[in-house]
Design an enzyme around this catalytic site. Structure first.
Site, PDB file in Angstrom:
ATOM      1  N   LYS A   1      -6.516   7.674   1.748  1.00  0.00           N
ATOM      2  CA  LYS A   1      -6.260   8.187   0.222  1.00  0.00           C
ATOM      3  C   LYS A   1      -7.743   8.171  -0.379  1.00  0.00           C
ATOM      4  CE  LYS A   1      -2.977   6.771  -2.458  1.00  0.00           C
ATOM      5  NZ  LYS A   1      -2.123   5.374  -2.891  1.00  0.00           N
TER       6      LYS A   1
HETATM    7  C1  E4P Z   1       0.435   6.405  -5.134  1.00  0.00           C
HETATM    8  O1  E4P Z   1       0.116   6.736  -4.016  1.00  0.00           O
HETATM    9  C2  E4P Z   1       0.085   5.169  -5.761  1.00  0.00           C
HETATM   10  O2  E4P Z   1       0.489   4.210  -5.106  1.00  0.00           O
HETATM   11  C3  E4P Z   1       0.893   5.072  -6.960  1.00  0.00           C
HETATM   12  O3  E4P Z   1       2.121   5.889  -6.994  1.00  0.00           O
HETATM   13  C4  E4P Z   1       0.298   4.954  -8.155  1.00  0.00           C
HETATM   14  O4  E4P Z   1       1.159   4.848  -9.498  1.00  0.00           O
HETATM   15  P1  E4P Z   1       1.841   3.576 -10.204  1.00  0.00           P
HETATM   16  O5  E4P Z   1       0.816   2.480 -10.232  1.00  0.00           O
HETATM   17  O6  E4P Z   1       1.995   4.275 -11.578  1.00  0.00           O
HETATM   18  O7  E4P Z   1       3.012   3.166  -9.642  1.00  0.00           O
END
Ligand code: E4P
Length: 218
Positions: free
Chosen positions: A83
């Site tokens: 990522k």
């Molecule tokens: C995505 O891969 C992220 O880990 C995650 O969904 C981030 O969003 P949040 O911290 O708002 O849940």
């Protein structure tokens, strides 16, 4: 449709056998630090359970991101997806990482235009943050719908992996809008799985069945 768990929690990952439709986990530095777990440990757990794992890079410049990427990918080439948060340094390193055959997800997406400029780099995934976009006054579902239109029109292979969910309704809307994949936290997954109306229906069926069998024995 691919479904992932948004979690770095050891127990949740181990218990994923209970959810055979979940094919892996997505992590980020905040989730990992909350759980005080080593990335290597999570990689071992996912490998053992034949799951994919999304790991986010932290490096500020492309050299650092490149080194991190190679390191994580080498630990579990069959399962690691890298990522990379949307940033100009992050985008610069993607062609180099793709040459190494490392699957890429561009994450922390908050606008359609970020997806538009990401697409020519042919990442495997783009990750719009549905709830966070909503909290900042935007419309994450519209972004998914319009990104899907572009990807379909241009016949691209990039998948939309929608993330940052707080409710079952957001999940349903994101999938209807064209998400190819979703990642959900355990709380939302439990809300989907533990529907009291389904539980009541199952209980009622059992009661009716047993009462008929009892009558037959009389
Ligand atoms: C995505 O891969 C992220 O880990 C995650 O969904 C981030 O969003 P949040 O911290 O708002 O849940």
């Amino acid at each position: 449709m691919e479904i992932f768990l948004d979690s770095a929690n050891r127990k949740e990952v181990t218990r994923l056998k209970n959810f055979p439709f979940v094919v892996g986990i997505t992590t980020n530095p905040s989730l990992i630090s909350q759980e005080k777990v080593k990335i290597e440990e999570l990689i071992n757990l996912t490998r053992k359970n034949n799951l994919k794992i999304f790991i986010q890079t932290l490096g500020k410049d492309r050299e650092d991101i490149y080194k991190e990427g190679l390191k994580y990918f080498s630990l579990y080439p069959e399962g690691v997806v890298l990522k990379i948060p949307f940033s100009s340094e992050g985008l610069k390193v993607i062609p180099v990482l793709k040459k190494e055959n490392i699957p890429i997800a561009i994450t922390s997406i908050f606008s359609l235009s970020q997806i538009i400029v990401s697409l020519p780099l042919q990442p495997e995934y783009v990750i719009p943050y549905i709830d966070r976009i909503g909290r900042s006054g935007g419309d994450g579902i519209r972004i998914v719908r319009e990104a899907k239109e572009i990807i379909t029109r241009e016949k691209l292979a990039t998948k939309i992996l929608s993330a940052s969910f707080r409710s079952v309704k957001q999940v349903e809307e994101a999938v209807l809008a064209g998400s190819d994949a979703i990642t959900i936290p355990m709380k939302v997954l439990k809300d989907i799985m533990l529907n009291p109306l389904s539980e009541k229906a199952i209980k009622d069926f059992k009661t009716d069945w047993l009462s008929m069998n009892e009558k037959e024995h009389i």
